[in-house]
Design a protein around this motif. Sequence first.
Motif, PDB file in Angstrom:
ATOM      1  N   ILE A 296      56.894 -20.659 -36.961  1.00 33.48           N
ATOM      2  CA  ILE A 296      58.710 -20.268 -36.615  1.00 33.48           C
ATOM      3  C   ILE A 296      59.213 -20.942 -35.651  1.00 33.48           C
ATOM      4  O   ILE A 296      58.280 -20.932 -34.290  1.00 33.48           O
ATOM      5  CB  ILE A 296      58.893 -18.661 -36.666  1.00 33.48           C
ATOM      6  CG1 ILE A 296      58.462 -17.970 -37.749  1.00 33.48           C
ATOM      7  CG2 ILE A 296      60.218 -18.830 -36.306  1.00 33.48           C
ATOM      8  CD1 ILE A 296      58.327 -16.844 -37.240  1.00 33.48           C
ATOM      9  N   GLY A 297      60.332 -22.179 -35.367  1.00 34.35           N
ATOM     10  CA  GLY A 297      60.190 -23.263 -34.092  1.00 34.35           C
ATOM     11  C   GLY A 297      59.365 -24.295 -34.750  1.00 34.35           C
ATOM     12  O   GLY A 297      58.634 -24.287 -34.326  1.00 34.35           O
ATOM     13  N   ALA A 298      60.477 -25.453 -34.585  1.00 32.32           N
ATOM     14  CA  ALA A 298      59.412 -26.942 -34.823  1.00 32.32           C
ATOM     15  C   ALA A 298      60.285 -27.480 -33.694  1.00 32.32           C
ATOM     16  O   ALA A 298      60.500 -29.003 -33.898  1.00 32.32           O
ATOM     17  CB  ALA A 298      60.950 -27.648 -35.960  1.00 32.32           C
TER      18      ALA A 298
ATOM     19  N   ASP B 172      63.594 -23.273 -38.712  1.00 31.51           N
ATOM     20  CA  ASP B 172      63.753 -23.915 -37.068  1.00 31.51           C
ATOM     21  C   ASP B 172      65.156 -22.877 -37.590  1.00 31.51           C
ATOM     22  O   ASP B 172      65.831 -22.618 -38.301  1.00 31.51           O
ATOM     23  CB  ASP B 172      63.789 -24.327 -36.466  1.00 31.51           C
ATOM     24  CG  ASP B 172      64.785 -24.617 -35.007  1.00 31.51           C
ATOM     25  OD1 ASP B 172      63.277 -24.887 -34.261  1.00 31.51           O
ATOM     26  OD2 ASP B 172      65.494 -24.249 -34.513  1.00 31.51           O
TER      27      ASP B 172
ATOM     28  N   ALA C  19      56.810 -20.318 -32.494  1.00 30.98           N
ATOM     29  CA  ALA C  19      56.298 -21.336 -31.566  1.00 30.98           C
ATOM     30  C   ALA C  19      58.197 -21.339 -31.789  1.00 30.98           C
ATOM     31  O   ALA C  19      58.400 -22.383 -31.277  1.00 30.98           O
ATOM     32  CB  ALA C  19      55.793 -22.183 -31.999  1.00 30.98           C
TER      33      ALA C  19
ATOM     34  N   LEU D  18      63.642 -12.438 -27.456  1.00 27.62           N
ATOM     35  CA  LEU D  18      63.596 -13.675 -28.613  1.00 27.62           C
ATOM     36  C   LEU D  18      62.426 -13.130 -29.407  1.00 27.62           C
ATOM     37  O   LEU D  18      62.044 -12.657 -30.294  1.00 27.62           O
ATOM     38  CB  LEU D  18      63.320 -14.756 -28.363  1.00 27.62           C
ATOM     39  CG  LEU D  18      63.966 -15.648 -28.993  1.00 27.62           C
ATOM     40  CD1 LEU D  18      65.186 -14.994 -30.521  1.00 27.62           C
ATOM     41  CD2 LEU D  18      63.563 -17.084 -29.025  1.00 27.62           C
TER      42      LEU D  18
ATOM     43  N   LYS E  59      60.523 -33.449 -22.754  1.00 25.92           N
ATOM     44  CA  LYS E  59      61.699 -32.593 -24.137  1.00 25.92           C
ATOM     45  C   LYS E  59      63.433 -33.030 -23.674  1.00 25.92           C
ATOM     46  O   LYS E  59      64.098 -33.629 -24.388  1.00 25.92           O
ATOM     47  CB  LYS E  59      61.537 -31.110 -23.439  1.00 25.92           C
ATOM     48  CG  LYS E  59      61.206 -30.502 -24.912  1.00 25.92           C
ATOM     49  CD  LYS E  59      60.931 -28.895 -23.815  1.00 25.92           C
ATOM     50  CE  LYS E  59      59.629 -28.637 -24.631  1.00 25.92           C
ATOM     51  NZ  LYS E  59      59.334 -27.247 -23.598  1.00 25.92           N
TER      52      LYS E  59
HETATM   53  N1  LIG Z   1      55.901 -27.350 -24.029  1.00 24.86           N
HETATM   54  C1  LIG Z   1      54.178 -26.988 -23.729  1.00 24.86           C
HETATM   55  O1  LIG Z   1      53.134 -27.739 -23.835  1.00 24.86           O
HETATM   56  C2  LIG Z   1      53.550 -25.409 -24.710  1.00 24.86           C
HETATM   57  C3  LIG Z   1      51.823 -25.272 -24.482  1.00 24.86           C
HETATM   58  C4  LIG Z   1      50.993 -24.333 -25.360  1.00 24.86           C
HETATM   59  C5  LIG Z   1      51.866 -23.122 -25.762  1.00 24.86           C
HETATM   60  N2  LIG Z   1      53.916 -23.588 -26.004  1.00 24.86           N
HETATM   61  C6  LIG Z   1      54.546 -22.346 -25.759  1.00 24.86           C
HETATM   62  O2  LIG Z   1      54.763 -22.780 -27.264  1.00 24.86           O
HETATM   63  C7  LIG Z   1      56.079 -22.011 -27.504  1.00 24.86           C
HETATM   64  C8  LIG Z   1      57.539 -22.718 -27.772  1.00 24.86           C
HETATM   65  O3  LIG Z   1      57.326 -24.332 -26.694  1.00 24.86           O
HETATM   66  P1  LIG Z   1      57.950 -25.891 -26.928  1.00 24.86           P
HETATM   67  O4  LIG Z   1      57.529 -26.377 -25.913  1.00 24.86           O
HETATM   68  O5  LIG Z   1      57.306 -25.668 -28.842  1.00 24.86           O
HETATM   69  O6  LIG Z   1      59.627 -25.064 -27.334  1.00 24.86           O
HETATM   70  P2  LIG Z   1      60.694 -26.026 -27.829  1.00 24.86           P
HETATM   71  O7  LIG Z   1      61.838 -26.265 -26.951  1.00 24.86           O
HETATM   72  O8  LIG Z   1      59.897 -27.293 -27.765  1.00 24.86           O
HETATM   73  O9  LIG Z   1      60.918 -25.901 -28.691  1.00 24.86           O
HETATM   74  C9  LIG Z   1      60.807 -24.267 -29.559  1.00 24.86           C
HETATM   75  C10 LIG Z   1      61.574 -24.330 -30.949  1.00 24.86           C
HETATM   76  O10 LIG Z   1      62.267 -22.941 -31.199  1.00 24.86           O
HETATM   77  C11 LIG Z   1      63.543 -22.994 -32.162  1.00 24.86           C
HETATM   78  N3  LIG Z   1      63.806 -21.485 -31.936  1.00 24.86           N
HETATM   79  C12 LIG Z   1      64.641 -21.247 -31.154  1.00 24.86           C
HETATM   80  N4  LIG Z   1      65.016 -19.617 -31.407  1.00 24.86           N
HETATM   81  C13 LIG Z   1      64.714 -20.107 -32.385  1.00 24.86           C
HETATM   82  C14 LIG Z   1      65.192 -18.843 -33.956  1.00 24.86           C
HETATM   83  N5  LIG Z   1      65.333 -17.428 -33.602  1.00 24.86           N
HETATM   84  N6  LIG Z   1      63.983 -19.066 -34.436  1.00 24.86           N
HETATM   85  C15 LIG Z   1      63.877 -19.643 -34.862  1.00 24.86           C
HETATM   86  N7  LIG Z   1      63.401 -21.344 -34.276  1.00 24.86           N
HETATM   87  C16 LIG Z   1      64.423 -20.865 -33.214  1.00 24.86           C
HETATM   88  C17 LIG Z   1      64.539 -23.780 -31.155  1.00 24.86           C
HETATM   89  O11 LIG Z   1      65.663 -24.472 -31.683  1.00 24.86           O
HETATM   90  C18 LIG Z   1      63.309 -25.288 -30.911  1.00 24.86           C
HETATM   91  O12 LIG Z   1      63.020 -26.038 -31.727  1.00 24.86           O
HETATM   92  C19 LIG Z   1      57.017 -21.448 -26.706  1.00 24.86           C
HETATM   93  O13 LIG Z   1      56.740 -20.158 -26.444  1.00 24.86           O
HETATM   94  C20 LIG Z   1      55.360 -22.045 -25.038  1.00 24.86           C
HETATM   95  O14 LIG Z   1      55.594 -21.244 -24.281  1.00 24.86           O
HETATM   96  C21 LIG Z   1      53.930 -24.507 -25.264  1.00 24.86           C
END
Ligand SMILES: NC(=O)c1ccc[n+]([C@@H]2O[C@H](COP(=O)([O-])OP(=O)(O)OC[C@H]3O[C@@H](n4cnc5c(N)ncnc54)[C@H](O)[C@@H]3O)[C@@H](O)[C@H]2O)c1
Length: 282
Positions: free
Chosen positions: A9-11, A33, A90, A97, A273
């Motif tokens: 969940i979350g792309a 997503d 993710a 959320l 990003k």
């Molecule tokens: N970026 C990093 O380096 C990193 C490393 C480890 C863990 N994380 C964790 O992973 C998670 C995601 O981070 P990211 O960097 O991929 O974020 P991101 O902003 O790139 O992606 C998050 C995605 O979640 C989607 N989203 C939001 N609400 C949603 C919902 N209700 N249902 C489905 N999709 C939904 C968004 O549209 C978005 O595409 C966070 O919890 C972050 O803390 C991030």
Amino acid sequence: MELKHIAIIGAGAMGSGIAQVSAIAGYGVTLTDVSAAQLDKARRSVEGGLGKLVQKGKLTQEEAAASLARIKTSDAFGEAVGEADLVIEAVFENLELKQKIFRDLEKECRPSAILGSNTSALPITEIASVTKCGSRVIGIHFMNPVPLMRGVEIIRGQLTTDATVEAVTEYVKRIGKEPLVAIDYAGFIVSRLLDVLMNETMKLVQEGNRPEDIDKAMELCAGHPMGPCKLLDLVGAEIAMHGMETMERDLGPTYKPHPLLKKRVLAGLLGKKTGQGFYKYE
Ligand SMILES: NC(=O)c1ccc[n+]([C@@H]2O[C@H](COP(=O)([O-])OP(=O)(O)OC[C@H]3O[C@@H](n4cnc5c(N)ncnc54)[C@H](O)[C@@H]3O)[C@@H](O)[C@H]2O)c1
């Protein structure tokens, strides 16, 4: 407990990477997503990632095509998670959320499904607390970029069972990563140490140090593979800020996010990003 199908969940940056490594290992994957555009972007990113592996000789053209064919995308939440043996959430690093999603997962998933979160810093027990299935909730903290980073933190919530931990450990090994266990306090191990480093970097910048010099110092003088300004751009400034906020809330004022970090998040200088952080990205 054999896991065959994984729903993610979350792309975004992390979800697309998790989809790629899971599909290469032979798992069926459904990526979901709220944004259809993000799902398209994720598919292109996985295609690009698989293409690079073919160029490097790590996958054949056929293996890459078969991996891509194992990934489905869907913006229908219930349909995406209904068949999954393992779900990996993710979405944005936001407690409310994530809790809402776990409430929905409890309703929509099979009663045996394992519900994982890729949160960087939020306690797993707190995410699980809104459900009645804490025994099946677990932290699976991948590192960025997922296809390259070998370690995965496994975080056991207060109610997580041995069977859940064992099944997830097996999954992590099958995708070619090394599992390690971290205790369920804000920030676990990796974010606890790295977010503090990146937050302290804000002070150095405010005192007048150039990001290029800070990065050079840590790469050439401390042997870090990547300086903290580059790291912050890779991770996303908002991820580090939310990590600090969670640690400040649970562990005390030492972890207060630096005002410059907050200001940069508000200005959209998230890093890769948004195309602009300390450095510019295409
Ligand atoms: N970026 C990093 O380096 C990193 C490393 C480890 C863990 N994380 C964790 O992973 C998670 C995601 O981070 P990211 O960097 O991929 O974020 P991101 O902003 O790139 O992606 C998050 C995605 O979640 C989607 N989203 C939001 N609400 C949603 C919902 N209700 N249902 C489905 N999709 C939904 C968004 O549209 C978005 O595409 C966070 O919890 C972050 O803390 C991030």
